[in-house]
Design a protein around this motif. Structure first.
Motif, PDB file in Angstrom:
ATOM      1  N   PRO A 165      12.855 -14.157  -4.864  1.00 54.59           N
ATOM      2  CA  PRO A 165      13.537 -15.772  -4.735  1.00 54.59           C
ATOM      3  C   PRO A 165      13.144 -16.057  -3.269  1.00 54.59           C
ATOM      4  O   PRO A 165      13.374 -15.469  -2.512  1.00 54.59           O
ATOM      5  CB  PRO A 165      15.042 -15.489  -5.171  1.00 54.59           C
ATOM      6  N   LEU A 166      13.153 -17.369  -3.108  1.00 50.52           N
ATOM      7  CA  LEU A 166      12.792 -18.039  -1.705  1.00 50.52           C
ATOM      8  C   LEU A 166      11.597 -17.540  -1.162  1.00 50.52           C
ATOM      9  O   LEU A 166      11.482 -17.957   0.173  1.00 50.52           O
ATOM     10  CB  LEU A 166      14.214 -17.786  -0.726  1.00 50.52           C
ATOM     11  N   LEU A 167      10.685 -16.890  -1.755  1.00 52.60           N
ATOM     12  CA  LEU A 167       9.313 -16.479  -0.833  1.00 52.60           C
ATOM     13  C   LEU A 167       8.714 -17.676  -0.517  1.00 52.60           C
ATOM     14  O   LEU A 167       8.377 -18.435  -0.865  1.00 52.60           O
ATOM     15  CB  LEU A 167       8.689 -15.843  -1.959  1.00 52.60           C
ATOM     16  N   ASP A 168       8.676 -17.411   0.735  1.00 50.27           N
ATOM     17  CA  ASP A 168       7.401 -18.166   1.570  1.00 50.27           C
ATOM     18  C   ASP A 168       6.044 -17.848   1.829  1.00 50.27           C
ATOM     19  O   ASP A 168       5.178 -18.450   1.323  1.00 50.27           O
ATOM     20  CB  ASP A 168       8.001 -18.725   3.108  1.00 50.27           C
ATOM     21  N   HIS A 169       5.797 -16.727   2.262  1.00 49.63           N
ATOM     22  CA  HIS A 169       4.430 -16.058   2.347  1.00 49.63           C
ATOM     23  C   HIS A 169       4.809 -14.546   2.707  1.00 49.63           C
ATOM     24  O   HIS A 169       5.666 -13.883   3.071  1.00 49.63           O
ATOM     25  CB  HIS A 169       3.725 -16.480   3.449  1.00 49.63           C
ATOM     26  N   LEU A 170       3.515 -14.158   2.450  1.00 49.68           N
ATOM     27  CA  LEU A 170       3.414 -12.495   2.600  1.00 49.68           C
ATOM     28  C   LEU A 170       2.302 -12.380   3.804  1.00 49.68           C
ATOM     29  O   LEU A 170       1.545 -13.196   4.003  1.00 49.68           O
ATOM     30  CB  LEU A 170       2.604 -11.937   1.158  1.00 49.68           C
ATOM     31  N   VAL A 171       2.517 -11.213   4.486  1.00 48.30           N
ATOM     32  CA  VAL A 171       1.691 -10.986   5.582  1.00 48.30           C
ATOM     33  C   VAL A 171       0.899  -9.933   5.486  1.00 48.30           C
ATOM     34  O   VAL A 171       1.394  -8.602   5.336  1.00 48.30           O
ATOM     35  CB  VAL A 171       2.582 -10.799   6.998  1.00 48.30           C
ATOM     36  N   LEU A 172      -0.464  -9.865   5.309  1.00 46.95           N
ATOM     37  CA  LEU A 172      -1.545  -8.994   5.253  1.00 46.95           C
ATOM     38  C   LEU A 172      -1.882  -8.561   6.651  1.00 46.95           C
ATOM     39  O   LEU A 172      -2.903  -9.421   7.276  1.00 46.95           O
ATOM     40  CB  LEU A 172      -2.383  -9.218   4.363  1.00 46.95           C
ATOM     41  N   GLY A 173      -1.621  -7.536   7.321  1.00 45.79           N
ATOM     42  CA  GLY A 173      -2.106  -7.510   8.852  1.00 45.79           C
ATOM     43  C   GLY A 173      -3.363  -6.615   8.667  1.00 45.79           C
ATOM     44  O   GLY A 173      -3.720  -5.806   7.921  1.00 45.79           O
ATOM     45  N   THR A 174      -4.344  -6.694   9.744  1.00 46.74           N
ATOM     46  CA  THR A 174      -5.509  -6.184   9.644  1.00 46.74           C
ATOM     47  C   THR A 174      -6.026  -5.933  11.150  1.00 46.74           C
ATOM     48  O   THR A 174      -5.685  -6.857  11.961  1.00 46.74           O
ATOM     49  CB  THR A 174      -6.636  -6.809   9.090  1.00 46.74           C
ATOM     50  N   PRO A 175      -6.828  -4.909  11.440  1.00 52.21           N
ATOM     51  CA  PRO A 175      -7.111  -4.698  12.911  1.00 52.21           C
ATOM     52  C   PRO A 175      -8.552  -5.471  13.041  1.00 52.21           C
ATOM     53  O   PRO A 175      -9.058  -5.759  14.114  1.00 52.21           O
ATOM     54  CB  PRO A 175      -7.332  -3.294  13.102  1.00 52.21           C
ATOM     55  N   ASP A 176      -9.202  -6.134  11.950  1.00 50.55           N
ATOM     56  CA  ASP A 176     -10.488  -6.629  11.912  1.00 50.55           C
ATOM     57  C   ASP A 176     -10.452  -7.673  10.878  1.00 50.55           C
ATOM     58  O   ASP A 176     -10.594  -7.502   9.595  1.00 50.55           O
ATOM     59  CB  ASP A 176     -11.578  -5.639  11.521  1.00 50.55           C
ATOM     60  N   LEU A 177      -9.881  -8.944  11.410  1.00 46.30           N
ATOM     61  CA  LEU A 177      -9.759 -10.033  10.555  1.00 46.30           C
ATOM     62  C   LEU A 177     -11.094 -10.374   9.735  1.00 46.30           C
ATOM     63  O   LEU A 177     -11.044 -10.725   8.289  1.00 46.30           O
ATOM     64  CB  LEU A 177      -9.179 -11.348  11.347  1.00 46.30           C
ATOM     65  N   ALA A 178     -12.413 -10.430  10.301  1.00 43.66           N
ATOM     66  CA  ALA A 178     -13.292 -10.916   9.545  1.00 43.66           C
ATOM     67  C   ALA A 178     -13.723  -9.832   8.544  1.00 43.66           C
ATOM     68  O   ALA A 178     -14.271 -10.059   7.312  1.00 43.66           O
ATOM     69  CB  ALA A 178     -14.556 -11.162  10.405  1.00 43.66           C
TER      70      ALA A 178
END
Length: 210
Positions: free
Chosen positions: A6-19
């Motif tokens: 409930p109330l989810l806005d977003h998830l964060v997938l972190g990475t050291p290399d975005l590309a």
């Protein structure tokens, strides 16, 4: 327990290399994340994918076009050795009311502070979120976000991979369920090492990231 909190806005997938992570997401799902923009002064930028409705995935990594920031990058992405689902955000109807209510129920999400991001077209989005210094160390308890007068990221016509479920493991699930209940949200939890994963529906079929 709901497959989608409930109330989810977003998830964060972190990475050291975005590309590299954006390319891997596109390869696995058949959907290419859209450039989100840069967090000026923090040394990060992001790409975004809609998850259905008013929810989205943020793929966050170091921005090679920015100088080294004065402090650590958000969510410690500068210290990651590979992509990992780090945490998530909820968007309550009223941020101050939700913070006060959570504190009354025994969990302090921290004070809100302002953030901003410059999009590729030069627009500056501004929002407020609760202080990461108060965050549960597992990342499994969400931070709170309020977009105020800025358009929500999902209003920009993002590519979409509908979210099917979010699951997590943690050594003591009951210890995490308490702050989740204080925030009036929830997460499917099982006992195990600290980990967060999510599954999306894609042109290539369901795909899970963790």
């Amino acid at each position: 327990m709901n497959a989608v909190p409930p109330l989810l806005d977003h998830l964060v997938l972190g990475t050291p290399d975005l590309a590299a992570t954006v390319a891997d997401f596109a390869r696995r799902t058949g959907v290419t994340p859209a450039p989100g923009g840069a967090h000026l002064g923090l040394g990060t930028r992001n790409h975004l994918v809609g998850l259905g409705g008013r929810t989205y995935l943020e793929i966050l990594g170091p921005d090679p076009e920015q100088p080294e920031p004065a402090g650590p990058r958000p969510f410690g992405v500068g210290r990651l050795t590979g992509p990992r689902a780090l945490t998530w955000a909820i968007s309550p109807p009223d941020l101050e009311t939700a913070i006060t209510a959570a504190r009354a129920r025994g969990y302090d999400p921290g004070p809100p502070h302002p953030m901003s991001r410059r999009t590729p077209d030069g627009t500056v989005l501004r929002w407020r979120l609760t202080d990461g210094g108060h965050a549960h160390p597992s990342g499994l308890v969400p931070f709170l976000i309020d977009w105020g007068g800025s358009p929500h990221p999902t209003a920009s016509g993002l590519p979409v991979t509908p979210l099917l479920e979010i699951t997590a493991t943690v050594p003591d699930p009951d210890e995490v369920r308490r702050p989740l209940a204080a925030l009036r949200t929830g997460l499917t939890l099982a006992a195990g090492p600290v980990a967060l994963s999510f599954t999306v529906d894609t042109p290539n079929g369901p795909v899970t990231f963790g």
